[in-house]
Scaffold this active site. Structure first.
Site, PDB file in Angstrom:
ATOM      1  N   PHE A 122       0.823  -1.225   0.000  1.00 36.14           N
ATOM      2  CA  PHE A 122       0.000   0.000   0.000  1.00 36.14           C
ATOM      3  C   PHE A 122       0.852   1.268   0.000  1.00 36.14           C
ATOM      4  CE2 PHE A 122      -2.040  -3.282   2.758  1.00 36.14           C
ATOM      5  CZ  PHE A 122      -2.944  -3.751   1.829  1.00 36.14           C
ATOM      6  N   ARG A 176      -0.992   4.481  -1.002  1.00 37.79           N
ATOM      7  CA  ARG A 176      -2.041   4.345  -2.022  1.00 37.79           C
ATOM      8  C   ARG A 176      -2.758   5.670  -2.302  1.00 37.79           C
ATOM      9  NH1 ARG A 176      -6.222  -0.738  -1.575  1.00 37.79           N
ATOM     10  NH2 ARG A 176      -6.566  -1.048  -3.791  1.00 37.79           N
ATOM     11  N   PHE A 232      -0.993   8.514  -2.846  1.00 30.89           N
ATOM     12  CA  PHE A 232       0.233   9.309  -2.886  1.00 30.89           C
ATOM     13  C   PHE A 232      -0.052  10.807  -2.910  1.00 30.89           C
ATOM     14  CE2 PHE A 232       4.467  10.321  -4.877  1.00 30.89           C
ATOM     15  CZ  PHE A 232       5.271   9.503  -4.108  1.00 30.89           C
ATOM     16  N   GLU A 256      -4.496   2.536  -7.235  1.00 33.93           N
ATOM     17  CA  GLU A 256      -4.802   3.645  -6.337  1.00 33.93           C
ATOM     18  C   GLU A 256      -6.176   4.297  -6.521  1.00 33.93           C
ATOM     19  OE1 GLU A 256      -1.000   5.240  -7.721  1.00 33.93           O
ATOM     20  OE2 GLU A 256      -0.714   5.945  -5.665  1.00 33.93           O
ATOM     21  N   ARG A 290       1.555  15.649  -5.987  1.00 36.57           N
ATOM     22  CA  ARG A 290       0.398  14.898  -6.492  1.00 36.57           C
ATOM     23  C   ARG A 290      -0.896  15.405  -5.840  1.00 36.57           C
ATOM     24  NH1 ARG A 290      -1.176  10.208  -9.484  1.00 36.57           N
ATOM     25  NH2 ARG A 290       0.941  10.039 -10.276  1.00 36.57           N
TER      26      ARG A 290
END
Lengths: 490, 766
Positions: B242, B356, B358, B725, B324
């Site tokens: 994960f 997961r 990110f 994800e 992100r």
């Protein structure tokens, strides 16, 4: 001298004479036996990756089977019993096939534990309805699947043609072993001792002789001291082999539980007294922990957040404490003196708890509030026992867990209710009186403000439920706004 | 033929996980399950007991004198850099130096030293015996603390398009708010573990539970002053990752490797669960401040986000994660003018790391909070506000397609998915029915919410978008497959096996998958960013194509079809086995490597421009919740999910990812609460106190479907889409549903912070 530590592992008799008393079943399986199908996820009985099946002979000669977390079972506790690990299922068990074919595992690490929980349910003929399966696997955590395929696999396994589990063979193995084990287990290894008296007299004498020994029941708490705190006592005194200690007495007045009665068996006996008792017991521990842990252990360790104590205090339970041949009986609530201190003298132990039967099962309502619904330690627990007669409140016993350093009665709130009609004004007065009763703490489970606000609201909830029926989001009496569960899985 | 192996409408078979039967029988071996060779030594780590400060003195004599102890590893034992940082070298492996200067203590639970002993128990008991005196300093724990102290990992980073402030100022309506978002513990069921074995000539073999074998290899090489060629890292499977094993296994593997090197014996380090939770990183806690201008129809005209990430003590992957979060501040919505500013706070907590999504989940939750706020201000159904702000659909005029970071959204299918889901889940009808039900229910309240997700696929650090594979065909026609991706439960091995089997026209059982090893495929990227099957599938396909081309040439065929164990070409037909055998005798190589680099990517972080993502994955979920307004307790009644995985490489595995991702997202936003006390000690460091969902937390009624029309417009492997994800963010619908129910109880919009524990729900009510 005893015959030594012996039990049955996957159908074969084994001995472990040199194992330290604090050796866990899990470490022994993995390290001494190379049985690595049983996994360590947490070493504290919360994740279920180490689930095994344990079988034993009941005093009446019947087979008693349960699941257990091998990570917190100390090896000598298996003496005279049978352990079944995932390796013994052979790979083609209906549960294994259903789990594999139904995508019940992803990373696979939790999978053997789920397989064992489901195999136990399958073998004992438990329901495969999703609601029942949710409870059967409440002690198994999966981080990958979201559980849908596992619930589906449980149901698919039940539909598969079944070969009957070999319980007769297990019985004869256990009987034969029991015949050969005639003496008290006095296991000594690596400088420590594990003594397992076979009678109450023997236990009381041993307790008197060894007041410093650690009394051990299901190890669902002490097991963690061993795995997490490096606890290595010189001597354990185990309740599990005392036949009388496993008895549940019942009469008109109520129930009596001995020190070796597991939560699972206590739950079955308590649920008819009041449905909420069954619900509290179901939620506060997983099947693995209910099967190993004991009702008296939950009381005797004095936890301020144990759920058993407030529920039983509300019913007016009494403890019998024994020292040698001397016994004294006290109300349960007086046992808890302050955080970490109980009314227990050197050489004394808790021999029974007597739980009176409420006049009406619905006179007792319990509310367990926790972050997660299943298998979580309570932020607070309210047990409210109220009797109304001729329009007046004639009995009010209200106990809370999580609101003080000990499980404690809300005496001011009780006074506010007693001797007057149970109405909104009385409830408001009782809610206000909680300020007198409690000064809760803030910790990682809940803030003081939330505890107090929820505690007050629970009195309101109690009142509303008493007037209008259950008002709950989950568990017993839960609201069902949706017609039907519909499709469980795609 | 479009070069992807995709045939219209064809998904690959829904086979079980490659190890499904080994999982259920207990035969599947994880690193800790390997038989222990005689003489194996075991490690335990000594962890700091203060969150910030320095070591005044350390007395390890009792540790050394404890039974079974062979050695204590401290900073001076590390020949190389004594650092495990993946990007920036700011993570001392062992903070304690007995002869030189100890490193500054940066968080409670930081690794000071390691004990090497004859058994795990001996090592763990000994590690407790250290006597260390600290000069403790006031720790920086929260975002507020970091802001007050000016403690940041880097300068703020900014993405913007248009003049957001002016657009907000000029808008008819405005909203401004803040959401606090908690972190998340990975709780992989298999904790961190590594086994290092010395080999001939000073080489090392390391079994590591890692998503990034190449990095573990590099970290060990740098610290042990070995060339990478002397260190082989192997991973057959992990018990869950994960993201928590992308960088967090570095220290564990290094400690084991160092012990093996020093003692000359095989060495194992497996962390106790509590130590694992205290020591290793987690999902970043975030604070998101937002303001937006919009019109009465709910159309957003301008937005500003300020994202504050609590990064913990070290840089780790925080820069890319915080980036992100910014890339996903739009989720599926077009912002005509936008400004997104990101602050990376350095605090005295464990190093927040990959998990997961990110950073994406926090960014998306910020966007969804904004939408909910706009709905509350305009009085519109939140779904209507969502619809009015979606990016333009694929094929439409791209007037509403430009992201705040300058990439065009060319493949937007969110509208179609949302409409199909809203219809099948009867969102509108149920919303009305729920409102009526709530009228008659004073204590219990229900809420329903639909949330979409659009998730960018590719590492935004562009050079990581590469993968390699090794395909070996033996004389008997059996195939052995190896690639750089790791198996953590997500079914990558099975998917890639199916890709290779489809290429060769063989039954998947003819293709054996083997453990990921750095001596088979070098320089691999982490199995992360959902990219595992996209990249490794493509690399394997290229290797297969190479072998097929050689076989076809050997057969004298210009073009041959490999199907059902046969090879057919114009003018001939033979079996796979016969062709392989004859190719061998003709001295044709039957082994090939494959290499893939994701095309079209060009992101320039310095100029904030270019294309960070190859494509986007989409999905949506509707969740209904029931809340108790007296206690704040709740239950999820129903969830309906529709998710786009393109053309599925394995529908069973993809469904498992979608369903599991949703529940993990629900856990993040509901019961999973990380609690650090005022001294920086994690109080929720075990499953007894940190509550991931159990089976009972699953919505009572649940429907999960893969979008039948899904098909990647880009030339991905068989036109599939990444699935690891994106579904996690579907869990946001559950959070919003609880918020809707709480709002019904309060009689007004009642925004919640995350996680929405029963306490947060109750305390948000008037």
């Amino acid at each position: 001298m005893s015959e030594g530590l012996r039990f049955i592992l996957n159908g074969e008799r084994v001995a472990a004479p040199g194992a330290a008393p604090t050796t866990t079943l899990l470490d022994w399986l993995r390290e001494a036996r190379g049985l690595t199908g049983t996994k360590e996820g947490c070493a504290e009985g919360d994740c279920g990756a180490c689930t095994v099946i344990v079988r034993e002979l009941a005093p009446d000669g019947a087979l008693r089977q349960r699941t257990a977390n091998a990570c917190i079972q100390l090896l000598p506790m298996l003496h005279g019993r049978e352990v079944v690990t995932v390796e013994a299922l052979g790979g083609a068990h209906p549960v294994q096939r259903a789990m594999a074919e139904g995508h019940g595992g992803q990373c696979g690490f939790c999978t053997p534990g789920f397989v064992m929980s489901l195999a136990h349910a399958w073998e004992t003929g438990a329901s495969a309805e999703p609601e029942a399966v949710v409870d059967q696997i409440a002690g198994n955590l999966c981080r990958c699947t979201g559980y849908g395929p596992i619930l589906a696999a449980a149901s698919a396994a039940r539909a598969a043609p079944a070969a009957a589990p070999d319980h007769e063979a297990a019985l004869s193995r256990l009987r034969a072993l029991r015949r050969d084990l005639t003496l008290t287990l006095d296991h000594r290894a690596e400088g420590a001792r594990f003594l397992a008296p076979r009678s109450a007299e023997e236990f009381a004498a041993a307790r008197l002789a060894h007041p410093e020994a650690t009394i051990l029941a299901g190890a669902t708490d002490i097991g963690l001291w061993v795995t997490k705190r490096g606890f290595r006592p010189a001597m354990f005194l185990w309740v599990g082999d005392v036949a009388e200690f496993g008895e549940i007495g019942e009469d008109e007045a109520g129930l009596r539980f001995g020190p070796a009665v597991s939560h699972e068996r206590a739950m079955a006996a308590l649920a008819p007294l009041a449905p909420d008792l069954g619900e509290v017991w179901r939620r506060f521990a997983s099947p693995q922990v209910r099967g190993a842990g004991t009702l008296l252990g939950n009381i005797a360790n004095g936890s301020p957040i144990g759920d058993a104590a407030p529920a039983l205090i509300a019913l007016g339970a009494r403890l019998t404490l024994r020292r040698g041949a001397a016994r004294r009986e006290i109300p349960l609530e007086t046992f808890f003196i302050e955080y970490g201190r109980q009314d227990l003298r050197p050489g004394e132990f808790v021999e029974f708890v007597d739980v009176p039967r409420p006049a009406d099962p619905m006179d007792l309502r319990c509310y367990k509030i926790s972050k997660r619904f299943d298998q979580d330690i309570s932020s607070l627990l309210a047990a409210i026992h109220v009797r109304e007669e001729a329009g007046m409140t004639t009995l009010a016993r209200i106990a809370f867990g999580g609101m003080a350093g000990v499980p404690k009665r809300a005496r001011a709130a009780e006074r506010a209710l007693l001797g007057r009609p149970l109405d909104e004004a009385a409830i408001a007065a009782a809610a206000a009186a909680l300020d007198e009763d409690f000064t809760p703490l803030s910790d990682h489970r809940a803030s003081a403000a939330y505890r107090m606000r929820a505690a007050r609201n629970l009195l309101t909830k109690f009142y509303l439920e008493r007037r209008f029926g259950d008002i709950r989001v989950a568990g017993r009496g839960r609201a069902k706004p949706l017609e039907d569960a519909g499709e469980r899985h795609v | 033929m479009d070069g992807t192996g995709f045939e219209a409408g064809k998904t690959l078979e829904a086979l079980p996980h490659d190890s499904a039967f080994a999982h259920v029988s207990g035969e599947a071996r994880y690193a800790d399950d390997m038989p222990e060779p005689p003489g194996m030594v075991h490690l335990a780590l000594g962890l700091s007991t203060v969150a910030r400060g320095r070591i005044l003195s350390a007395d390890l004599s009792a540790v050394r004198a404890a039974p079974g102890v062979l050695h204590v590893l401290t900073a001076e034992d590390v020949p190389g850099i004594n650092d495990t940082g993946p990007v920036v070298h700011d993570e001392p492996a062992f903070a304690l130096s007995e002869t030189g200067e100890s490193a500054e203590i940066m968080f409670h639970g930081q690794c000071l030293f390691a004990v090497v002993a004859t058994s795990r128990e001996a090592a763990r008991l000994a590690a407790r015996l250290a006597r260390i005196d600290y000069e403790a300093a006031e720790p920086i724990l929260t975002i507020d603390d970091a802001v007050a102290a000016g403690s940041f990992l880097s300068e703020p980073y900014r993405m913007a398009r248009g003049d957001a402030r002016a657009a907000i100022e000029a808008a008819p309506m405005r909203a401004k708010g803040r959401i606090e978002i908690g972190g998340q513990e990975h709780f992989y069921l298999e904790g961190q573990v590594a086994v290092a074995t010395p080999e001939e000539g000073g080489a090392l073999h390391v079994l590591s539970s890692t998503q990034h074998p190449s990095e573990v290899q590099a970290v060990i090489a740098h610290n042990l002053c070995l060339p990478s060629s002397m260190v082989t890292v192997e991973v057959r499977r992990m018990g869950g990752g994960f993201g928590g094993k992308e960088t967090q296994g570095n220290l564990i593997a290094l400690a084991a490797a160092l012990a093996a090197r020093i003692t000359g014996k095989p060495a194992k380090l497996r962390l106790d669960r509590d130590d694992d939770m205290i020591l290793t990183g987690k999902r970043h806690p975030f604070r998101i401040d937002y303001e937006a201008g919009f019109d009465a129809e709910g159309r957003i005209l301008g937005v500003r986000f300020e994202q504050w990430a609590n990064c913990g003590w070290s840089a780790d992957l925080s820069a890319a994660i915080a980036d992100r979060a910014m890339f996903h501040a739009d989720n599926a919505y077009f912002y005509p003018a936008a400004e997104i500013v990101s602050h990376r706070c350095r605090t005295n907590l464990c190093s927040m790391t990959a998990f997961r999504g990110f950073g994406g989940p926090q960014g998306v939750l910020g966007a969804e909070r904004l939408i909910a706020h706009v709905a509350a201000e305009t009085g519109l159904d939140p779904l209507e506000v969502r619809r009015r702000n979606f990016y333009a659909p694929m094929g439409a005029m791209p007037t509403r397609s430009l992201t705040p970071y300058g990439m065009m959204v060319e493949d937007c299918v969110i509208e179609e998915i949302v409409e199909e889901l809203a219809e099948s889940a009867d969102y509108a009808g149920r919303r009305m029915e729920i409102a009526a039900w709530n009228e008659a229910s004073p204590v219990l309240k229900r809420g329903i919410a639909l949330s979409p997700v659009k998730f960018g696929i590719s590492f935004t650090t562009t050079h990581l978008n590469q993968a390699g594979a090794l395909v070996l065909v033996y004389q008997d026609g059996s195939v052995l497959l190896n690639h750089g991706g790791t198996e953590m439960g997500q079914g990558l091995y099975r998917k890639v096996q199916q890709v290779a089997a489809a290429e060769f026209g063989l039954d998947p059982e003819r293709v054996r998958i083997s453990a990921t090893r750095t001596d088979k495929v070098p320089n691999t990227s982490a199995t992360a960013a959902s990219s595992g099957s996209d990249m490794n599938g493509m690399a394997v396909k290229k290797a297969c194509e190479e072998i097929k081309a050689r076989i076809a040439a050997h057969l004298g065929a210009g073009f041959a079809i490999f199907d059902k164990g046969r090879i057919v070409w114009q003018g001939g037909e033979t079996t796979w086995e016969a062709a392989v055998k004859s190719a061998y005798f003709a001295r044709v190589s039957l082994a090939a490597t494959g290499f893939y680099a994701t095309p079209k990517l060009a992101w320039d972080r310095a100029t904030v421009s270019g294309r960070p993502f190859y494509y986007f994955a989409y999905g949506a979920a509707v969740t209904e919740a029931l809340v108790d307004s007296l206690t704040g307790e709740y239950r999820l009644l129903r969830a309906d999910i529709l998710h786009d995985v393109g053309r599925s490489l394995n529908p069973a595995i993809d469904l498992g990812q979608v369903e599991g991702g949703y529940i993990q997202g629900v856990g993040w936003l509901t019961t999973e609460e990380l609690d650090w006390d005022a001294k920086g000690r994690l109080r929720t460091h075990a499953p007894s106190t940190y509550k991931i969902p159990t089976a009972g937390d699953r919505p009572e009624r649940m429907s999960v479907r893969l979008w039948a029309k899904g098909e990647n417009r880009e030339l991905t492997i068989r036109r599939s889409k990444a699935v690891g994800e994106p579904p996690l963010m579907l869990g946001i619908s559950a959070f919003l549903a609880i918020e809707e129910a709480a709002s019904a109880a309060a009689g007004a919009w009642t925004p919640l912070d995350a996680p929405a524990t029963p306490e947060r729900v109750l305390m948000a009510l008037p």
